[in-house]
Design a protein around this motif. Structure first.
Motif, PDB file in Angstrom:
ATOM      1  N   ILE A   1      32.925 -16.434   5.046  1.00 47.50           N
ATOM      2  CA  ILE A   1      31.572 -15.865   4.124  1.00 47.50           C
ATOM      3  C   ILE A   1      30.353 -16.852   4.810  1.00 47.50           C
ATOM      4  O   ILE A   1      30.891 -18.141   5.362  1.00 47.50           O
ATOM      5  N   ASN A   2      29.263 -16.496   4.533  1.00 45.14           N
ATOM      6  CA  ASN A   2      28.137 -17.457   4.804  1.00 45.14           C
ATOM      7  C   ASN A   2      27.601 -18.390   3.827  1.00 45.14           C
ATOM      8  O   ASN A   2      28.184 -18.402   2.769  1.00 45.14           O
ATOM      9  N   CYS A   3      26.768 -19.431   4.193  1.00 44.03           N
ATOM     10  CA  CYS A   3      26.129 -20.625   3.407  1.00 44.03           C
ATOM     11  C   CYS A   3      25.753 -20.126   2.071  1.00 44.03           C
ATOM     12  O   CYS A   3      26.217 -20.764   1.076  1.00 44.03           O
ATOM     13  N   GLY A   4      24.928 -19.091   2.141  1.00 44.36           N
ATOM     14  CA  GLY A   4      24.251 -18.680   0.974  1.00 44.36           C
ATOM     15  C   GLY A   4      25.385 -18.037   0.063  1.00 44.36           C
ATOM     16  O   GLY A   4      25.129 -18.394  -1.030  1.00 44.36           O
ATOM     17  N   GLU A   5      26.451 -17.203   0.425  1.00 43.16           N
ATOM     18  CA  GLU A   5      27.329 -16.761  -0.606  1.00 43.16           C
ATOM     19  C   GLU A   5      28.159 -17.854  -1.070  1.00 43.16           C
ATOM     20  O   GLU A   5      28.385 -17.805  -2.105  1.00 43.16           O
ATOM     21  N   ALA A   6      28.520 -18.934  -0.239  1.00 43.49           N
ATOM     22  CA  ALA A   6      29.251 -19.991  -0.640  1.00 43.49           C
ATOM     23  C   ALA A   6      28.376 -20.722  -1.825  1.00 43.49           C
ATOM     24  O   ALA A   6      28.972 -21.050  -3.053  1.00 43.49           O
ATOM     25  N   ILE A   7      27.123 -21.117  -1.722  1.00 43.68           N
ATOM     26  CA  ILE A   7      26.367 -21.557  -2.628  1.00 43.68           C
ATOM     27  C   ILE A   7      26.316 -20.707  -3.887  1.00 43.68           C
ATOM     28  O   ILE A   7      26.174 -21.215  -5.014  1.00 43.68           O
ATOM     29  N   ASP A   8      26.069 -19.618  -3.616  1.00 42.65           N
ATOM     30  CA  ASP A   8      25.951 -18.404  -4.867  1.00 42.65           C
ATOM     31  C   ASP A   8      27.212 -18.492  -5.631  1.00 42.65           C
ATOM     32  O   ASP A   8      27.182 -18.545  -6.911  1.00 42.65           O
ATOM     33  N   PHE A   9      28.107 -18.511  -5.015  1.00 43.31           N
ATOM     34  CA  PHE A   9      29.552 -18.454  -5.670  1.00 43.31           C
ATOM     35  C   PHE A   9      29.581 -19.663  -6.606  1.00 43.31           C
ATOM     36  O   PHE A   9      29.923 -19.812  -7.897  1.00 43.31           O
ATOM     37  N   TYR A  10      29.267 -21.003  -6.046  1.00 43.23           N
ATOM     38  CA  TYR A  10      29.266 -22.145  -7.039  1.00 43.23           C
ATOM     39  C   TYR A  10      28.252 -22.096  -7.800  1.00 43.23           C
ATOM     40  O   TYR A  10      28.640 -22.554  -9.010  1.00 43.23           O
ATOM     41  N   ILE A  11      26.977 -21.713  -7.814  1.00 41.74           N
ATOM     42  CA  ILE A  11      25.970 -21.618  -8.652  1.00 41.74           C
ATOM     43  C   ILE A  11      26.391 -20.816  -9.878  1.00 41.74           C
ATOM     44  O   ILE A  11      26.523 -21.168 -11.133  1.00 41.74           O
ATOM     45  N   LYS A  12      27.074 -19.531  -9.617  1.00 39.74           N
ATOM     46  CA  LYS A  12      27.528 -18.518 -10.630  1.00 39.74           C
ATOM     47  C   LYS A  12      28.744 -18.991 -11.525  1.00 39.74           C
ATOM     48  O   LYS A  12      28.679 -19.245 -12.527  1.00 39.74           O
ATOM     49  N   SER A  13      29.513 -19.686 -10.633  1.00 40.26           N
ATOM     50  CA  SER A  13      30.919 -20.217 -11.310  1.00 40.26           C
ATOM     51  C   SER A  13      30.642 -21.449 -12.391  1.00 40.26           C
ATOM     52  O   SER A  13      31.023 -21.642 -13.123  1.00 40.26           O
ATOM     53  N   LEU A  14      29.593 -22.347 -11.875  1.00 38.76           N
ATOM     54  CA  LEU A  14      29.344 -23.455 -12.695  1.00 38.76           C
ATOM     55  C   LEU A  14      28.099 -23.206 -13.686  1.00 38.76           C
ATOM     56  O   LEU A  14      27.713 -23.857 -14.359  1.00 38.76           O
ATOM     57  N   ASN A  15      27.408 -21.866 -13.551  1.00 42.19           N
ATOM     58  CA  ASN A  15      26.394 -21.640 -14.434  1.00 42.19           C
ATOM     59  C   ASN A  15      25.303 -22.749 -14.257  1.00 42.19           C
ATOM     60  O   ASN A  15      24.322 -22.891 -15.105  1.00 42.19           O
ATOM     61  N   ALA A  16      24.965 -22.994 -12.979  1.00 45.96           N
ATOM     62  CA  ALA A  16      23.992 -23.742 -12.798  1.00 45.96           C
ATOM     63  C   ALA A  16      22.574 -23.219 -12.613  1.00 45.96           C
ATOM     64  O   ALA A  16      22.447 -21.889 -12.578  1.00 45.96           O
ATOM     65  N   LYS A  17      21.621 -24.101 -12.769  1.00 45.43           N
ATOM     66  CA  LYS A  17      20.104 -23.490 -12.900  1.00 45.43           C
ATOM     67  C   LYS A  17      19.554 -23.309 -11.600  1.00 45.43           C
ATOM     68  O   LYS A  17      18.504 -22.652 -11.262  1.00 45.43           O
ATOM     69  N   ASP A  18      19.993 -24.076 -10.590  1.00 46.75           N
ATOM     70  CA  ASP A  18      19.469 -24.226  -9.166  1.00 46.75           C
ATOM     71  C   ASP A  18      19.508 -22.918  -8.302  1.00 46.75           C
ATOM     72  O   ASP A  18      20.273 -21.910  -8.836  1.00 46.75           O
ATOM     73  N   THR A  19      18.906 -22.730  -7.498  1.00 44.39           N
ATOM     74  CA  THR A  19      18.914 -21.558  -6.748  1.00 44.39           C
ATOM     75  C   THR A  19      19.453 -21.788  -5.265  1.00 44.39           C
ATOM     76  O   THR A  19      19.693 -22.997  -4.784  1.00 44.39           O
ATOM     77  N   VAL A  20      19.911 -20.676  -4.514  1.00 35.56           N
ATOM     78  CA  VAL A  20      20.525 -20.842  -3.321  1.00 35.56           C
ATOM     79  C   VAL A  20      19.836 -21.504  -2.410  1.00 35.56           C
ATOM     80  O   VAL A  20      19.997 -22.524  -1.699  1.00 35.56           O
ATOM     81  N   ASP A  21      18.249 -20.916  -2.288  1.00 37.57           N
ATOM     82  CA  ASP A  21      17.504 -21.498  -1.389  1.00 37.57           C
ATOM     83  C   ASP A  21      17.267 -22.938  -1.670  1.00 37.57           C
ATOM     84  O   ASP A  21      17.111 -23.782  -0.562  1.00 37.57           O
TER      85      ASP A  21
END
Lengths: 367, 303
Positions: free
Chosen positions: B93-113
């Motif tokens: 998987i790519n870097c963006g997808e990995a970060i996106d998975f973390y953001i959504k799983s943790l309900n975080a407010k940050d963005t992938v970028d």
């Protein structure tokens, strides 16, 4: 268990899986190759192709030509008549013939004297043609013997259990589905030590993904992908090879339930087996130890009733046995009532294995 | 005084008969970078994993933000970020997808970028993890650890195995994080790294803590001071000798032990008074590495 986390990981895992080369091949392409291969061998009838039967009639009488006509009319053989001047042994050798029948020169005469004989040549390495030819020769001999003794003969008409159920490939379809579902076991046996070694489970736990959630995501993913690949597999069997399949909406839905329950059991077994080894390299050994005995003892390729009594007892303890029983009833007979017991046993096994595997995996990870 | 975020008291961990951690105690304050140094097998990673809640302790007590990681693991995970040793993730998987998975799983407010920018990895957003270099992979691990905007960051040997350029690139990111007020617990093999980044250092040896102090305190307490090394022209050398400054010869060079910076400036002033100009002047100071080697033995690179 958190469904949102399971679905998020499922999406990630699916992307990763589909970008790999070996996973999609073994899950989707390989079963298709297998059905094409088996379909080509067993697709047209109970036998692979019509056997060529060389017939040499050395007796000029009408009765003997009647025998040749009868054999031709059975449709089981491509009857090839050779003239009396040909040396049959040489002909067989030169043309690689598996089956040949020779009616002796004085057949009609000896018939009336009560000492008739037919000569059947067969290739023992070709079991199908050999058995068919042997049966045919016996039938002819018995028929003549019966007439000779003046008695009445009773003919036995052999029919398959279902009128339309005449192709060997039909029997193999539930087995193929069992085979594809077992590939999930292999996938996890490799994946678990790999993820442990690279500490990916630990990395996933940082977002709160538990072992049971990871296993649940794997079950959903493999169930969906196996169901799709099995639909393709059944479709090829039906459209390309004319397999006789009795499906209804209920049997399709119940088949999906059976695949889902089977997937839970087999992936749980895969997870437990994967925990036995720390290295990916030794995983194949463990995979083979589980895969092959289960494959051969669960009725995938050989009927359980043909096995010795003690192996039949062993088969009763294998989850794949109930999987095959259930699919046999659903796909071949559309017998929904008969799957209640196998599905109940599979459901209990699936729940037990899922919780045991999740518990042990969680405990092993956190020391 | 900054608030205490981690408190370890008499922590012990055994694997069978082997005692990996033998009763250690320390505290970590909010906003500091606390570095745990030690040889392989000193007990650094075990200690870190117990604090993170990844491993159960044998005895002692651990408090992270006032909670016990053994019983409040998932609650603690909401407030901490972890970069484990030898970071790995799903390779396809790519870097963006990995970060996106973390953001959504943790309900975080940050963005992938936003996350990728913080770890200088925005240009690698679409790159598969398997194609990243060692340094980029470590930065991605750091990015994943930052997704829930953690109060505490655990970095377990974040630059091990990286080349010097990649190592410095990761240091830059850690320094940026330090500037944003994060509490960082850093284990490392590299003493240069600890000296450059850490506010306080604890040195572990075979399961016990031998020293806890700032790098300067350690250098001051255990170091041999600084050495002023210089040379003079023939004419100036006579003038220097007349000054009567305690020194020793080392080939063509003069070496003077300096204990304090005041002493250094006073010597320089005396040179000016007698109008002599030293040549090739260097002032070298003991590094944490020198002291570590003295205290622990070994070659310093792989303590």
């Amino acid at each position: 268990m958190n469904l949102r986390r399971i679905l998020l990981y499922l999406r990630l895992d699916a992307k990763s899986f589909m970008r790999g080369k070996t996973g999609p091949f073994f899950l989707i392409v390989f079963p298709i190759i297998l059905i094409l291969l088996f379909g080509s061998i067993f697709g047209s009838s109970g036998v692979a192709t019509k056997t060529t039967l060389v017939v040499q009639n050395l007796d000029p009488g009408n009765d003997t030509w009647e025998i040749v006509n009868t054999i031709n009319q059975t449709g089981l053989f491509n009857v090839l008549v050779i003239g009396p001047e040909v040396n049959i042994s040489t002909y067989i050798a030169q043309n690689s013939i598996d089956s040949a029948l020779q009616i002796p020169k004085n057949f009609s005469h000896e018939f009336s004297n009560g000492t008739i004989s037919l000569i059947y040549y067969s290739n023992p390495s070709n079991q199908i043609s050999s058995a068919l030819g042997q049966t045919l020769a016996n039938e002819i001999a018995q028929s003549y013997n019966s007439n000779l003794s003046g008695g009445k003969s009773v003919s036995l008409i052999s029919r398959p259990v279902l009128e339309k159920f005449t192709k060997t490939i039909d029997y193999y379809i539930p087995g193929f589905i069992g085979f594809t579902i077992l590939s999930g076991v292999f996938a996890l046996i490799y994946q678990v030590p790999n993820y442990r070694e690279k500490k990916i489970f630990r990395q996933l736990s940082f977002v709160g993904l538990t072992k049971s959630e990871w296993l649940a995501a794997s079950v959903i993913f493999f169930t969906l992908s196996t169901f799709i690949s099995d639909l393709v597999l059944v479709g090829i069997g039906y459209t390309v090879f004319g397999a006789n399949i009795s499906l209804s909406v209920s049997s399709i839905l119940l088949s999906a339930v059976v695949i889902f329950l089977g997937m839970i059991s087999f992936l749980s077994i895969g997870l437990l087996a994967g925990l036995l080894t720390k290295e990916e390299n030794s995983a194949s050994l463990i995979g083979n130890v589980i895969f092959y005995p289960m494959l051969f003892l669960s009725g995938v390729f050989f009927p359980i009733s043909d096995m010795p009594a003690f192996l039949q007892v062993v088969a009763e303890f294998l989850p794949l046995t109930y999987f095959i029983k259930a699919l046999d009833n659903l796909i071949l007979f559309n017998n929904i009532q008969a799957v209640a017991i196998p599905i109940t046993i599979m459901a209990v096994t699936a729940v037990l294995l899922f919780f045991v595997a999740s518990y042990i995996a969680t405990k092993r990870e956190r020391l | 005084m900054p608030e205490r975020v981690i408190k370890i008291t008499d922590l012990k961990k055994s694997y069978g008969k082997f005692e990996a951690v033998k009763g250690i105690s320390f505290e970590i304050l909010r906003g500091e970078i606390f570095s745990i140094l030690g040889h392989n097998g000193a007990g650094k990673t075990t200690t870190l994993e117990i604090i993170e809640g990844q491993r159960n302790r044998s005895s002692g007590s651990v408090e992270v933000l006032g909670m016990d990681p053994e019983t409040k693991r998932s609650e603690i995970f909401k407030h901490v970020g972890i970069l484990p040793q030898d970071f790995n993730f799903l390779e396809l998987i790519n870097c963006g997808e990995a970060i996106d998975f973390y953001i959504k799983s943790l309900n975080a407010k940050d963005t992938v970028d936003g996350i990728l920018e913080r770890v200088d990895l925005l240009d690698k957003k679409g790159s598969l993890i398997k194609n990243l270099s060692g340094g980029e992979k470590h930065k991605l691990g750091l990015g994943l650890a930052l997704v829930n905007d953690p109060e505490i960051l655990f970095l377990d040997e974040p630059t091990t195995g990286l080349d010097p350029v990649a190592r410095r690139s990761v240091w830059k990111v850690i320094e940026k994080l330090k500037g944003s007020g994060k509490t960082i617990i850093l284990t490392t093999h590299y003493l240069e790294e600890a000296q450059k980044l850490a506010d306080r250092v604890c040195i572990m040896d075979r399961g016990i803590i031998t020293i806890t102090a700032t790098p300067d305190e350690i250098i001051h307490k255990y170091g041999k001071g600084s050495v002023l090394r210089l040379s003079f022209s023939e004419k100036d050398m006579k003038a220097f000798l007349n000054l009567g400054i305690k020194h020793r010869r080392s080939g063509d060079f003069i070496e003077i032990d300096i204990l304090t910076m005041d002493e250094f400036f006073s010597i320089i002033d005396r040179f000016k008074e007698v109008m002599i100009s030293p040549e090739n002047l260097t002032l070298t100071r003991d590094t944490l590495e020198d002291i570590f080697i003295d205290l622990m033995g070994g070659d310093g690179n792989e303590p």
